[in-house]
Design a protein around this motif. Structure first.
Motif, mmCIF file in Angstrom:
data_model
loop_
_atom_site.group_PDB
_atom_site.id
_atom_site.type_symbol
_atom_site.label_atom_id
_atom_site.label_comp_id
_atom_site.label_asym_id
_atom_site.label_seq_id
_atom_site.Cartn_x
_atom_site.Cartn_y
_atom_site.Cartn_z
ATOM 1 N N UNK A 190 0.795 -1.186 -0.005
ATOM 2 C CA UNK A 190 0.011 -0.158 -0.071
ATOM 3 C C UNK A 190 0.733 1.238 0.051
ATOM 4 N N UNK A 191 0.206 2.361 -0.155
ATOM 5 C CA UNK A 191 0.949 3.526 -0.307
ATOM 6 C C UNK A 191 0.335 4.513 0.691
ATOM 7 N N UNK A 192 -0.449 3.927 1.391
ATOM 8 C CA UNK A 192 -0.848 4.806 2.763
ATOM 9 C C UNK A 192 -1.119 4.075 3.897
ATOM 10 N N UNK A 193 -0.287 3.467 4.482
ATOM 11 C CA UNK A 193 -0.614 2.625 5.683
ATOM 12 C C UNK A 193 -1.382 3.373 6.719
ATOM 13 N N UNK A 194 -0.726 4.625 6.861
ATOM 14 C CA UNK A 194 -1.301 5.418 7.931
ATOM 15 C C UNK A 194 -2.817 5.798 7.990
ATOM 16 N N UNK A 195 -3.344 5.730 6.906
ATOM 17 C CA UNK A 195 -4.754 6.073 6.715
ATOM 18 C C UNK A 195 -5.700 4.916 7.243
ATOM 19 N N UNK A 196 -5.150 3.590 6.747
ATOM 20 C CA UNK A 196 -5.836 2.629 6.945
ATOM 21 C C UNK A 196 -5.653 2.373 8.676
ATOM 22 N N UNK A 197 -4.556 2.634 9.140
ATOM 23 C CA UNK A 197 -4.491 2.383 10.561
ATOM 24 C C UNK A 197 -5.220 3.357 11.298
ATOM 25 N N UNK A 198 -5.266 4.534 11.129
ATOM 26 C CA UNK A 198 -6.356 5.561 11.678
ATOM 27 C C UNK A 198 -7.644 5.134 11.594
ATOM 28 N N UNK A 199 -8.198 4.584 10.557
ATOM 29 C CA UNK A 199 -9.523 4.369 10.371
ATOM 30 C C UNK A 199 -9.722 2.952 11.212
ATOM 31 N N UNK A 200 -8.710 2.312 11.461
ATOM 32 C CA UNK A 200 -8.994 0.734 12.318
ATOM 33 C C UNK A 200 -9.058 1.404 14.015
ATOM 34 N N UNK A 201 -8.084 2.365 14.162
ATOM 35 C CA UNK A 201 -8.099 2.787 15.552
ATOM 36 C C UNK A 201 -9.172 3.520 15.999
ATOM 37 N N UNK A 202 -9.864 4.342 14.828
ATOM 38 C CA UNK A 202 -11.113 4.983 15.147
ATOM 39 C C UNK A 202 -12.306 3.967 15.201
ATOM 40 N N UNK A 203 -12.199 3.178 14.326
ATOM 41 C CA UNK A 203 -13.374 2.085 14.588
ATOM 42 C C UNK A 203 -13.437 1.506 16.020
ATOM 43 N N UNK A 204 -12.151 1.004 16.304
ATOM 44 C CA UNK A 204 -11.927 0.250 17.434
ATOM 45 C C UNK A 204 -12.589 1.123 18.572
ATOM 46 N N UNK A 205 -12.111 2.179 18.500
ATOM 47 C CA UNK A 205 -12.782 3.411 19.668
ATOM 48 C C UNK A 205 -14.173 3.358 19.720
ATOM 49 N N UNK A 206 -14.867 3.359 18.445
ATOM 50 C CA UNK A 206 -16.281 3.420 18.427
ATOM 51 C C UNK A 206 -17.057 2.174 18.893
ATOM 52 N N UNK A 207 -16.317 1.071 18.336
ATOM 53 C CA UNK A 207 -16.857 -0.193 18.939
ATOM 54 C C UNK A 207 -16.520 -0.410 20.452
ATOM 55 N N UNK A 208 -15.796 0.027 20.923
ATOM 56 C CA UNK A 208 -15.213 -0.085 22.528
ATOM 57 C C UNK A 208 -16.090 0.649 23.321
ATOM 58 N N UNK A 209 -16.651 1.873 22.745
ATOM 59 C CA UNK A 209 -17.013 3.236 23.737
ATOM 60 C C UNK A 209 -18.369 2.591 24.658
ATOM 61 N N UNK A 210 -19.132 1.816 24.201
ATOM 62 C CA UNK A 210 -20.069 1.337 25.525
ATOM 63 C C UNK A 210 -19.567 0.604 26.598
ATOM 64 N N UNK A 211 -19.842 1.087 27.538
ATOM 65 C CA UNK A 211 -19.011 0.493 28.909
ATOM 66 C C UNK A 211 -19.945 -0.967 29.361
ATOM 67 N N UNK A 212 -19.195 -1.576 29.799
ATOM 68 C CA UNK A 212 -19.715 -2.920 30.203
ATOM 69 C C UNK A 212 -18.890 -3.209 31.794
ATOM 70 N N UNK A 213 -19.485 -3.960 32.323
ATOM 71 C CA UNK A 213 -19.052 -4.429 33.820
ATOM 72 C C UNK A 213 -17.917 -5.343 33.582
ATOM 73 N N UNK A 214 -16.520 -4.856 34.013
ATOM 74 C CA UNK A 214 -15.567 -5.810 33.993
ATOM 75 C C UNK A 214 -15.544 -7.127 34.628
ATOM 76 N N UNK A 215 -16.664 -7.211 35.531
ATOM 77 C CA UNK A 215 -16.995 -8.500 36.130
ATOM 78 C C UNK A 215 -17.542 -9.581 35.261
#
Length: 414
Positions: A190-215
């Motif tokens: 690829x010529x733009x690895x950074x863009x793909x990794x920025x999208x993955x980081x943001x998607x993970x943040x959105x996916x993990x945003x809802x809080x759940x009980x760590x128990x």
């Protein structure tokens, strides 16, 4: 107790090792058995996927599970041959329901037969969102896809998977590990690895945003060196996920088959444990590049087990299996893999840890070498046989006969 075990206990005592303590410690270690070995990573969706996303099981040995009931029957047999109490790792596309939801529509009710089965047997469950074998994964890009609509689809799938996992953990009163692996990457450079990794980081943040009980829920992210169709670049590399797990304080999954063949995954454990609170270990056996073979009791596995024990990481490391081999009996593969992981842990627990560490601290490398080598001759096999006997599971030729008999029973499946 057998006479062989009595002799073994005395032999280990002469080296300062308490075999009873080792057996008690091993009994407390639960290993998460991966459901996908039982049906060649096929799943039970009725929506047909078009892409393997780098997932391929080779072979066509008779006896593949075709339904959730057949898979549970195979698991029941496998667990009956494994000493101790363990867990099941369930992928999202192994739902058991008359409904036909797409991945962004799955709900807890689609998995309640699995929860009921696990509760009846006193087992814990772990979970995985399934980011492969779907039309929206055909580009080998999911959470890092340039199309926001495709990213949103997979983000919703991930959110729902986390909700399902949290409800499983609450229902079984045991934290459910929800492990996130995506096949994202590029076949050519690829010529733009950074863009793909920025999208993955943001998607993970959105996916993990809802809080759940760590128990109830423990989130984990899993890296990879490369896979089929993403030979040039894997977006979710080891460095990417190590940083993400540390920044977001979630678990990091280290898969023994996801690194260069010359890398020691055992060596990584203490390194990442200094900055990451919880670890998930996927036990596999790589052969050349990124292949998931049935786990053998080899040097790599013994080194991994010793590092877990000597670094004091058992309390914050979840151990699961991850291989799929359709060239042999699937139930025999499960049983062999779990038992080999247990054997490796037992041998680590039977090492004279305090003496070895003292020798190393005193820079007495001769003593370290001599003790390390001489203890290899101690009768660990007799201790393992005692462990099996106490848990009322077969060993040796009796195990082989039992595995062969079950394979003959299921061989007629189409």
């Amino acid at each position: 107790m057998t006479k062989a075990y009595d002799l073994a206990r005395d032999a280990y005592a002469a080296w300062g090792v308490d075999t009873e303590a080792a057996l008690a410690a091993l009994s407390a270690i639960a290993i998460s058995v991966h459901c996908w070995q039982g049906d060649d990573v096929g799943g039970f969706e009725r929506k047909s996927g078009t892409s393997g996303g780098g997932i391929q099981a080779t072979g066509n040995h008779p006896g593949r599970a075709r339904t959730p009931d057949e898979l549970r029957a195979d698991l029941d047999f496998a667990f009956s041959q494994i000493p101790g109490r363990h867990r099941l790792n369930l992928h999202a596309f192994y739902l058991d329901s008359a409904d036909n939801p797409d991945r962004d529509q799955i709900e807890y009710r689609h998995f309640t037969p699995w929860v009921d089965w696990a509760r009846d047997r006193g087992l814990g469950l772990d979970f995985n969102p399934t980011f492969f074998a779907h039309a929206k994964a055909d580009d080998n890009l999911t959470l890092s896809h340039p199309d926001p609509g495709i990213r949103d689809f997979w983000i919703e799938h991930g959110r729902r998977s986390r909700d399902i996992a949290a409800r499983i953990g609450a229902a079984l009163d045991s934290p459910c590990v929800n492990n996130i692996w995506v096949p994202d990457g590029y076949k050519d450079t690829p010529v733009d690895r950074m863009a793909a990794r920025q999208r993955l980081w943001a998607s993970l943040d959105a996916m993990l945003a809802p809080a759940h009980d760590p128990a109830h829920l423990l989130d984990a992210v899993e890296s990879k060196l490369f896979g089929i169709g993403v030979e040039a670049c894997t977006v979710g590399s080891h460095e990417f996920y190590m940083g993400y797990a540390a920044r977001r304080d979630i678990a990091l999954c280290l898969d023994m088959g996801h690194f260069h063949p010359t890398e020691s995954v055992a060596d990584k454990l203490s390194a990442v444990a200094l900055s990451i609170s919880n670890l998930l270990l996927h036990v596999s056996r790589p052969m050349r590049w990124d292949s998931d073979h049935v786990v053998l009791l080899n040097d790599d596995l013994l080194a991994m087990a010793q590092e877990l024990v000597f670094a004091g990481l058992l309390g914050r490391t979840r151990i699961g299996l991850d291989f799929f081999d359709a060239t042999i009996s699937r139930t025999a593969a499960w049983v062999t893999g779990v038992r080999n992981m247990q054997k490796a842990l037992l041998r680590a627990l039977l090492l004279p840890q305090a003496h070895l560490k003292t020798a190393e601290e005193q820079l007495d490398f001769t003593a370290r070498l001599l003790w390390t080598e001489e203890v290899k001759d101690l009768p660990h096999g007799a201790v393992w046989a005692e462990f099996c006997a106490r848990h009322e599971v077969p060993a040796g030729t009796a195990l082989i006969s039992s595995l062969n008999a079950y394979q003959q029973k299921v061989a007629a499946r189409g």
